[in-house]
Design a protein around this motif. Structure first.
Motif, short mmCIF file in Angstrom:
data_model
loop_
_atom_site.label_atom_id
_atom_site.label_comp_id
_atom_site.label_asym_id
_atom_site.label_seq_id
_atom_site.Cartn_x
_atom_site.Cartn_y
_atom_site.Cartn_z
N THR A 1 38.57 42.18 40.24
CA THR A 1 38.33 41.87 41.68
C THR A 1 39.35 40.75 42.35
OG1 THR A 1 36.61 39.94 41.05
CG2 THR A 1 35.86 42.31 41.22
N ILE A 2 39.81 39.68 41.54
CA ILE A 2 40.75 38.92 41.94
C ILE A 2 42.05 39.51 42.38
CG2 ILE A 2 42.23 36.95 41.36
CD1 ILE A 2 39.89 35.86 39.73
N ARG A 3 42.43 40.64 41.45
CA ARG A 3 43.82 41.35 41.92
C ARG A 3 43.68 42.37 42.98
NH1 ARG A 3 47.61 40.26 38.46
NH2 ARG A 3 47.09 39.73 36.10
N ASN A 4 42.36 42.68 43.20
CA ASN A 4 42.14 43.47 44.42
C ASN A 4 42.15 42.55 45.65
OD1 ASN A 4 41.93 45.93 43.30
ND2 ASN A 4 39.49 45.63 42.97
N ALA A 5 41.49 41.25 45.76
CA ALA A 5 41.71 40.61 46.81
C ALA A 5 43.09 39.87 47.00
CB ALA A 5 40.85 39.26 46.27
N MET A 6 44.03 39.79 46.05
CA MET A 6 45.17 39.57 46.24
C MET A 6 46.06 40.60 47.06
SD MET A 6 45.95 37.57 42.57
CE MET A 6 47.89 37.64 42.41
N LYS A 7 45.57 41.82 46.59
CA LYS A 7 46.45 42.76 47.26
C LYS A 7 46.10 43.19 48.67
CE LYS A 7 46.75 46.28 43.36
NZ LYS A 7 46.11 47.23 42.62
N ILE A 8 44.99 42.87 49.17
CA ILE A 8 44.52 42.78 50.53
C ILE A 8 44.64 41.43 51.17
CG2 ILE A 8 43.14 44.81 50.16
CD1 ILE A 8 40.58 42.91 50.40
N ARG A 9 45.35 40.41 50.51
CA ARG A 9 45.67 39.19 50.89
C ARG A 9 43.94 38.48 51.56
NH1 ARG A 9 50.58 37.48 50.59
NH2 ARG A 9 52.22 39.24 50.56
N ASP A 10 43.09 38.58 50.44
CA ASP A 10 42.00 37.70 51.00
C ASP A 10 41.89 36.39 50.26
OD1 ASP A 10 39.38 37.09 51.72
OD2 ASP A 10 38.49 39.02 51.03
N VAL A 11 42.37 35.47 50.88
CA VAL A 11 42.39 34.24 50.10
C VAL A 11 40.83 33.60 49.57
CG1 VAL A 11 43.21 31.90 50.11
CG2 VAL A 11 44.70 33.73 50.92
N SER A 12 40.10 33.99 50.63
CA SER A 12 38.72 33.21 50.45
C SER A 12 37.96 34.02 49.50
CB SER A 12 37.96 33.31 51.82
OG SER A 12 37.67 34.75 51.94
N ARG A 13 38.24 35.35 49.12
CA ARG A 13 37.56 35.98 48.32
C ARG A 13 38.29 35.85 46.79
NH1 ARG A 13 32.95 38.88 47.05
NH2 ARG A 13 33.67 40.18 45.10
N CYS A 14 39.59 35.44 46.87
CA CYS A 14 40.16 34.95 45.69
C CYS A 14 39.68 33.76 45.12
CB CYS A 14 41.85 34.79 45.85
SG CYS A 14 42.83 36.29 45.94
N LEU A 15 39.52 32.81 46.03
CA LEU A 15 38.90 31.26 45.68
C LEU A 15 37.36 31.70 45.16
CD1 LEU A 15 38.80 28.25 45.62
CD2 LEU A 15 37.89 28.49 48.03
N GLU A 16 36.70 32.50 45.54
CA GLU A 16 35.09 32.66 45.18
C GLU A 16 35.31 33.23 43.89
OE1 GLU A 16 33.37 35.27 48.39
OE2 GLU A 16 33.32 33.65 49.66
N ASP A 17 36.08 34.32 43.57
CA ASP A 17 36.22 34.96 42.29
C ASP A 17 36.78 34.24 41.46
OD1 ASP A 17 34.71 37.25 43.25
OD2 ASP A 17 36.89 38.33 43.79
N PHE A 18 37.85 33.15 41.89
CA PHE A 18 38.50 32.41 40.60
C PHE A 18 37.34 31.13 40.16
CE2 PHE A 18 40.60 28.07 40.04
CZ PHE A 18 41.28 28.54 38.85
N GLU A 19 36.40 30.72 41.23
CA GLU A 19 35.39 30.03 40.58
C GLU A 19 34.31 30.72 39.62
OE1 GLU A 19 33.55 28.68 44.32
OE2 GLU A 19 35.14 27.23 44.73
N LEU A 20 34.17 31.87 40.14
CA LEU A 20 33.20 32.82 39.24
C LEU A 20 34.11 32.89 37.69
CD1 LEU A 20 31.91 35.29 41.54
CD2 LEU A 20 30.69 33.51 40.56
N LEU A 21 35.32 33.12 37.68
CA LEU A 21 36.20 33.28 36.39
C LEU A 21 36.08 32.02 35.83
CD1 LEU A 21 37.98 35.39 34.94
CD2 LEU A 21 40.10 34.09 36.30
N GLY A 22 35.91 30.93 36.38
CA GLY A 22 35.97 29.72 35.72
C GLY A 22 34.66 29.46 34.93
N ARG A 23 33.41 29.81 35.85
CA ARG A 23 32.17 29.95 35.03
C ARG A 23 32.07 30.55 34.13
NH1 ARG A 23 29.84 30.16 40.66
NH2 ARG A 23 30.05 28.24 41.55
#
Length: 121
Positions: free
Chosen positions: A65-87
């Motif tokens: 999901t982070i890679r997909n957000a990076m492809k569509i340049r959705d920085v806010s989605r990257c941040l949300e998924d990065f926080e979930l990835l950390g958890r």
């Protein structure tokens, strides 16, 4: 034919015939039939996965999901998924202590750093 739609004298003959159709139901519900499983349900096998596999699948799904957000340049989605990835990584810490962090986790961190440098700079 329903007894409500009949007329006059025919109601007696049809009510006696329809009386057979309207058999009284036993009190307490319709529990006389045993519960039978279909053959499809009996043939399904449960897949037993190790805790390590479960955690790796969870991490891999979040990375997708982070890679997909990076492809569509959705920085806010990257941040949300990065926080979930950390958890999810913190949850998997006990399983991953022996082998260390997986290679795909380190790779996504490096890719995220490059992505953020590109977006911000």
């Amino acid at each position: 034919m329903s007894r409500f739609f009949t007329t006059g004298s025919d109601s007696e003959s049809e009510s006696s015939a329809s009386g057979d159709e309207l058999a009284p139901k036993p009190a307490g519900g319709n529990y006389s039939k045993p519960l039978l499983l279909s053959e499809d349900e009996e043939d399904t096998k449960r897949v037993v996965r190790s805790a390590k596999d479960k955690r790796f699948e969870e991490l891999a799904a979040l990375i997708r999901t982070i890679r997909n957000a990076m492809k569509i340049r959705d920085v806010s989605r990257c941040l949300e998924d990065f926080e979930l990835l950390g958890r999810a990584f913190a949850k998997a810490k006990g399983v991953l202590e022996r082998d260390g962090p997986p290679r795909f986790y380190i790779r996504i961190l490096a890719d995220l750093e490059d992505y953020l440098a590109e977006v911000m700079g």
